[in-house]
Structure formats: structure tokens, C-alpha cells
Design an enzyme around this catalytic site. Sequence first.
Site, PDB file in Angstrom:
ATOM      1  CD  GLU A 323      -2.486  -1.050   2.686  1.00  0.00           C
ATOM      2  OE1 GLU A 323      -2.668   0.142   2.966  1.00  0.00           O
ATOM      3  OE2 GLU A 323      -3.447  -1.939   3.110  1.00  0.00           O
ATOM      4  N   GLY A 324       2.461   1.372  -0.202  1.00  0.00           N
ATOM      5  CA  GLY A 324       3.249   2.349   0.094  1.00  0.00           C
ATOM      6  C   GLY A 324       3.605   2.882   1.482  1.00  0.00           C
TER       7      GLY A 324
END
Length: 355
Positions: A323-324
Site C-alpha cells: 500500500e505504499g
Amino acid sequence: MSSLNLDDFTDLIERPDGGVRRDAEARRERQIVPPGALGRLDDLGEWLAAAQSAVPVRPIERPRAVLFAGDHGVASLGVSARPAGGADQLVRAVLEGASPASILARQLNVPVRVVDMALDCDPEGLPQDVVRHRVRRGSGRIDVEDALTLQEAEAAFRAGVAVADEEADAGTDLVVLGDLSVGGTTPAAVLIAALCGTDASVVTGRGGLAIDDLAWMRKCAAIRDALRRARPVLGDQLHLLAAVGGADLAAMTGFLLQCAVRKTPVILDGVVSAACALVAQRIAFRAPDWWLAGQNSGEPAQAKALDRMALEPLLDHGVTVGEGAGALLALPLVQAAAALAAELPEKPGEADDKE
């Protein structure tokens, strides 16, 4: 045949300004804290100065997290701990502010943009600004079929370029790049193995939610079979993305290249963004000079890709959630480097000598 000429990126992408970097290094020599005492922060500050073409370096004031989303048909083989076709749940968690990435972004005051490229769900259930670039519903099962048609791969690649232009035009001064996918680490591993010339077992990891040994063996077999399909198209990066990538990976590749064209620095997150970066490097060898590796996710394929691009992760905290999130954790380090490079005073007499 594709109308997209990837060779153009080689001509369009320039390296960060070497003269400005030397000026930043000279400025660092004059500051009160001895060079080297700040460790890697010195190098980060000088890299940012070159990327911005500015001494002193400007603070990072408008960062943005951009997360490309998609489902992968290969997940139906049980290669992921998440249910196949379930990436829309990850997207909804981000949009609702309940995911690790959205919580971190909120804490760091970083806006988050989600770009649906191939979610396996009804687009009507998501905001229009999320779904407007979608190429198809899910990507093909890469062990037995192409992920995309060549036309879909081109459309996804162009969508990534368009998103990079939108961010640059909006004044984004640094991007945190991540993915929201189910099954995405499998095509990522295939791309890296193909480009690095390694076997499936060398690049097969456990994924964001760790899979058990049986699932790992299924994943390794899927990567092996997909590699057989990847090798004949290794010389054509768009065909490679169509054969064994996916719409989200094709879009991220185009995004990374256009960020380099627009001189927008990017922090990479995990193995998926690393795989896209490796493909992008094959297209334009100067492009990696605009990227930072935010973290070591522990995926063996990521380590191989980063080594091939000579990118050293900023953090190693064992963050596997995707998800970063890992790249977001690295952002304060980059901002700290910018602040120190810009605000540390010079030694007494140095400023006078310079005049």
C-alpha cells in the site's frame, strides 16, 4: 502493432543536474556539522538539490501518495493469502481512512490518490476519480495466458503517463508510489526474474500477508510457468508487460518514466513498484536516478531488482503490508535531509570568504 514508441523516453529523460549536485556538496562542506556526520542524510540532501536544480534545496512541501490498484488472475491459484478478486476491499479501506497507508498518510499530512487500473469489481461502487483510468476488470492468469492484450497494455501505460503529468501539473514535488493488489507480487517476481535471468525459486517470496509453504510452492510453480511465457518477449517491454504483468504494473511503469521526464522524484515501496522500476530502467537507463527505494520489504525479488538498479533501501523495518506504507515511513527521512541541507548554518567566516 503498438503506436507507442518507448525509445522516446531515453531521449526525454535527463539525469538530475550534476553541476547543482556539486554546488550542494560544496555548500555541505561549509556547514557547521562536518560532512559525513549526518550519514546518508548528506547524500539525500544533495540528491534532492540535484533533482530540484536548486541550492539550497527546497523543502518537500507537496508530497503525494499514488497507489495503483488491480486484481490478478493468477491469484485464483491460491498464491496469495488474500481472496482472489478482493483488491477492491483494500481500496475501500484506503478511501475510508482505515488502512495502514491511509493512517500513515494522515499522520504525515500526505494526500493519497488511488488509481483503479484493473479491479475485479463493479466500477459503479467506487468514486469516478478512482475508476476513470480503468483498462479492464482483472488481469489474465499469467501462467497460461497473457495478462493483457497489447492494446490494453498500451492504454494502461498511457494512463500512468497521464497520471504523472497530472501530478506534476498540480505541483506535486515528490511521489510515494505503492500498489493495492491481490496477486500482484507474482507478476512482479516474474518480471524481475525474467529481466535478471534468474529462476523462479530465487524470486518467490511470501507476499504482503505471509503465505504458507504449500501456497509458496503453488506460487513458485506459477512464476516458473509464466517465466516460460516471458522469455520470448524480453526484448519488447510493452509486450512483456502485456504477457506477464498487468494493467496496474503497466500503468506504474509509464508513471515512473513520465515522473522522470517531468523531474518529479519518486519513493518506491515494495516489490511491485521495484519490478515496474526495473522494466522502466530497461526502457530508459537514466530513469532510476529520479527514484529512491523507500524500504526493504523482505521480498527476494525486490532485493534483486534494487541491486540491479543500484538503489539502496532507506529503511529496513520488515514492513510487508504494501500500500505504499513502507515508502511513507521513509518520507520523513527525506524531508529531514532536505531541512538539514537547507537550514544548517555555515561555519563562521565561510560565508564571508564566499563573497
